[in-house]
Design a protein around this motif. Sequence first.
Motif, short mmCIF file in Angstrom:
data_model
loop_
_atom_site.label_atom_id
_atom_site.label_comp_id
_atom_site.label_asym_id
_atom_site.label_seq_id
_atom_site.Cartn_x
_atom_site.Cartn_y
_atom_site.Cartn_z
N THR A 13 0.85 -1.18 0.00
CA THR A 13 0.00 0.00 0.00
C THR A 13 0.88 1.23 0.00
O THR A 13 1.82 1.34 0.80
N THR A 15 0.93 5.75 -0.76
CA THR A 15 0.19 6.99 -0.94
C THR A 15 0.09 7.33 -2.42
O THR A 15 0.76 6.72 -3.26
N TYR A 19 4.61 6.76 -1.47
CA TYR A 19 5.33 6.41 -0.24
C TYR A 19 4.59 5.33 0.54
O TYR A 19 3.36 5.37 0.69
N SER A 20 5.37 4.40 1.10
CA SER A 20 4.78 3.36 1.95
C SER A 20 4.96 3.67 3.43
O SER A 20 4.36 3.00 4.29
N ASP A 34 3.03 10.16 9.22
CA ASP A 34 1.99 9.68 8.30
C ASP A 34 0.70 10.50 8.39
O ASP A 34 -0.34 10.07 7.91
N LEU A 43 -3.17 5.25 5.74
CA LEU A 43 -2.64 4.48 4.62
C LEU A 43 -3.40 3.16 4.46
O LEU A 43 -3.72 2.75 3.34
N ALA A 167 -3.58 4.59 -1.76
CA ALA A 167 -4.46 5.29 -0.83
C ALA A 167 -4.53 6.77 -1.20
O ALA A 167 -3.54 7.36 -1.62
N LEU A 169 -4.06 9.78 -0.20
CA LEU A 169 -3.39 10.78 0.63
C LEU A 169 -1.94 10.86 0.19
O LEU A 169 -1.49 10.02 -0.58
N THR A 170 -1.24 11.89 0.66
CA THR A 170 0.18 12.05 0.32
C THR A 170 0.99 12.23 1.60
O THR A 170 0.48 12.73 2.60
N PHE A 171 2.26 11.82 1.55
CA PHE A 171 3.19 12.03 2.66
C PHE A 171 4.23 13.11 2.34
O PHE A 171 4.76 13.74 3.24
#
Length: 206
Positions: A13, A15, A19-20, A34, A43, A167, A169-171
């Motif tokens: 999974t 972002t 990014y994991s 996160d 995530l 997912a 969203l972003t990191f």
Amino acid sequence: MTEGLSRVVCDITVTADGYSAGLNQTEQRPFGDDGGDGFGGGLHAWMFETPDENRAEIDRIVAAKAFIMGRNMFGPVRGEWDRQWNGWWGDDPPYHAPVFVLTHHAREPQPMDGGTTFHFVTDGIESALARARAAAGDGDVAIGGGATTINQYLAAGLIDELRVHIAPLTFGAGTRLFEGVPPLKLEQVESRAASLVTHVTYRVQV
């Protein structure tokens, strides 16, 4: 895939920006920065908040007959094994199969409830894969993560099928899928959008 060998598959999974995990991972915040409490809740919300909507994908993650993971995914202990640590998953981990943990520090196998046994491999990714294939028989071998371990197997051309769960969203920074991996040709074989995730399956061309 070499003829007659089990498939090597991978689920991860990430972002929307790939990014994991975020920066600043610690034992208290294993997924780092996160946007939450550091345990990857946003995530992995698709697995825990909408499991029925994603049942097929969740079941497929643990369907392999042997697993490989990096030491960072197994736990936060670094260097020599100076304390007992048996993973993040309690006495009955979800794998129910042999799990081969990549490490530089030898340790005796750790059997757990439910059929999971953690084996600690000190001589590299190809050795871990050979042992996992022997354990899996004609079943799949799954590269469980994290992204750094997956990137090593991708760079070595050892993954047949890559299943990316994206997912919304972003990191902005952290541990990223494909970091340091040479250009790949991926054949998209399946995709499905759900409320909290988009599932995309690629066949890795060699």
